[in-house]
Design a protein around this motif. Structure first.
Motif, PDB file in Angstrom:
ATOM      1  N   ILE A   1      54.212  68.045  65.385  1.00 30.23           N
ATOM      2  CA  ILE A   1      55.037  66.973  65.924  1.00 30.23           C
ATOM      3  C   ILE A   1      56.270  66.845  65.044  1.00 30.23           C
ATOM      4  O   ILE A   1      56.266  67.234  63.878  1.00 30.23           O
ATOM      5  N   ASN A   2      57.317  66.296  65.636  1.00 26.64           N
ATOM      6  CA  ASN A   2      58.539  66.045  64.871  1.00 26.64           C
ATOM      7  C   ASN A   2      58.426  64.672  64.232  1.00 26.64           C
ATOM      8  O   ASN A   2      58.171  63.678  64.900  1.00 26.64           O
ATOM      9  N   LEU A   3      58.595  64.629  62.930  1.00 31.53           N
ATOM     10  CA  LEU A   3      58.580  63.385  62.168  1.00 31.53           C
ATOM     11  C   LEU A   3      59.816  63.313  61.300  1.00 31.53           C
ATOM     12  O   LEU A   3      60.280  64.344  60.809  1.00 31.53           O
ATOM     13  N   PRO A   4      60.322  62.103  61.072  1.00 27.07           N
ATOM     14  CA  PRO A   4      61.383  61.980  60.075  1.00 27.07           C
ATOM     15  C   PRO A   4      60.825  62.394  58.712  1.00 27.07           C
ATOM     16  O   PRO A   4      59.639  62.223  58.423  1.00 27.07           O
ATOM     17  N   VAL A   5      61.668  62.956  57.882  1.00 26.98           N
ATOM     18  CA  VAL A   5      61.239  63.505  56.599  1.00 26.98           C
ATOM     19  C   VAL A   5      60.521  62.457  55.750  1.00 26.98           C
ATOM     20  O   VAL A   5      59.558  62.773  55.050  1.00 26.98           O
ATOM     21  N   GLU A   6      60.947  61.177  55.828  1.00 24.05           N
ATOM     22  CA  GLU A   6      60.320  60.125  55.030  1.00 24.05           C
ATOM     23  C   GLU A   6      58.854  59.944  55.427  1.00 24.05           C
ATOM     24  O   GLU A   6      57.967  59.817  54.569  1.00 24.05           O
ATOM     25  N   GLN A   7      58.579  59.938  56.737  1.00 25.71           N
ATOM     26  CA  GLN A   7      57.201  59.784  57.208  1.00 25.71           C
ATOM     27  C   GLN A   7      56.352  61.006  56.834  1.00 25.71           C
ATOM     28  O   GLN A   7      55.177  60.860  56.474  1.00 25.71           O
ATOM     29  N   ALA A   8      56.939  62.168  56.907  1.00 24.09           N
ATOM     30  CA  ALA A   8      56.207  63.380  56.537  1.00 24.09           C
ATOM     31  C   ALA A   8      55.824  63.334  55.058  1.00 24.09           C
ATOM     32  O   ALA A   8      54.687  63.660  54.692  1.00 24.09           O
ATOM     33  N   ILE A   9      56.747  62.896  54.212  1.00 24.89           N
ATOM     34  CA  ILE A   9      56.464  62.796  52.780  1.00 24.89           C
ATOM     35  C   ILE A   9      55.370  61.771  52.527  1.00 24.89           C
ATOM     36  O   ILE A   9      54.463  61.998  51.717  1.00 24.89           O
ATOM     37  N   GLU A  10      55.409  60.634  53.241  1.00 27.03           N
ATOM     38  CA  GLU A  10      54.366  59.612  53.084  1.00 27.03           C
ATOM     39  C   GLU A  10      52.993  60.175  53.449  1.00 27.03           C
ATOM     40  O   GLU A  10      52.012  59.948  52.738  1.00 27.03           O
ATOM     41  N   ARG A  11      52.926  60.894  54.548  1.00 29.22           N
ATOM     42  CA  ARG A  11      51.651  61.483  54.975  1.00 29.22           C
ATOM     43  C   ARG A  11      51.147  62.511  53.953  1.00 29.22           C
ATOM     44  O   ARG A  11      49.964  62.561  53.648  1.00 29.22           O
ATOM     45  N   ILE A  12      52.062  63.299  53.443  1.00 29.02           N
ATOM     46  CA  ILE A  12      51.684  64.312  52.453  1.00 29.02           C
ATOM     47  C   ILE A  12      51.181  63.638  51.171  1.00 29.02           C
ATOM     48  O   ILE A  12      50.192  64.082  50.580  1.00 29.02           O
ATOM     49  N   GLU A  13      51.843  62.556  50.767  1.00 25.89           N
ATOM     50  CA  GLU A  13      51.399  61.844  49.563  1.00 25.89           C
ATOM     51  C   GLU A  13      50.004  61.256  49.756  1.00 25.89           C
ATOM     52  O   GLU A  13      49.188  61.273  48.833  1.00 25.89           O
ATOM     53  N   LYS A  14      49.704  60.743  50.943  1.00 25.04           N
ATOM     54  CA  LYS A  14      48.355  60.240  51.229  1.00 25.04           C
ATOM     55  C   LYS A  14      47.343  61.380  51.164  1.00 25.04           C
ATOM     56  O   LYS A  14      46.245  61.220  50.606  1.00 25.04           O
TER      57      LYS A  14
END
Length: 130
Positions: free
Chosen positions: A74-87
């Motif tokens: 899915i396409n996500l804004p980079v900020e949301q992708a980073i948040e998910r990766i950090e989790k």
């Protein structure tokens, strides 16, 4: 494999309790190997996520990136992708700590069994990995 020479031979009877300790050691050793393999795989996955986080920091704010969820992207804004990766990294860190704790416990149990078995059988028994 090698043959024992006469000095290394031990004339000790293997009791039922000794056999149970040998079996316990064998089971612990097999579980330890499985945990070690899982630990290394998760550690590698965490390193990949660390690298990915570093790469995403170079992407412009608000820029959409492809993020994989299950079998889909899915396409996500980079900020949301980073948040998910950090989790995901936090979860992996907790899993790695738990695996390490379990491995340390098993190692302690195996050391106790080794001490007893080597004390009784000396070089007539081999409990080391090749």
């Amino acid at each position: 494999m090698r043959m024992l020479n006469q000095e290394e031979e031990v004339d000790a009877e293997v009791t039922w309790e000794d056999q149970q300790k040998i079996n316990s050691f064998s089971k612990l050793n097999a579980k330890y190997s499985d945990l070690e393999e899982t630990y290394n795989a998760k550690k590698q996955e965490k390193e990949f996520l660390d690298d990915l986080t570093s790469e995403l920091e170079l992407v412009e704010v608000g820029e959409p990136v492809k993020y994989k969820i299950g079998e889909s992207f899915i396409n996500l804004p980079v900020e949301q992708a980073i948040e998910r990766i950090e989790k995901d990294q936090e979860i992996l860190t907790q899993e790695l700590e738990q695996l390490q704790h379990n491995m340390d416990d098993m190692n302690g149990q195996m050391r106790q069994l080794k001490a007893h078995l080597y004390g009784k059988f000396g070089k007539a028994i081999n409990l080391e990995k090749d």
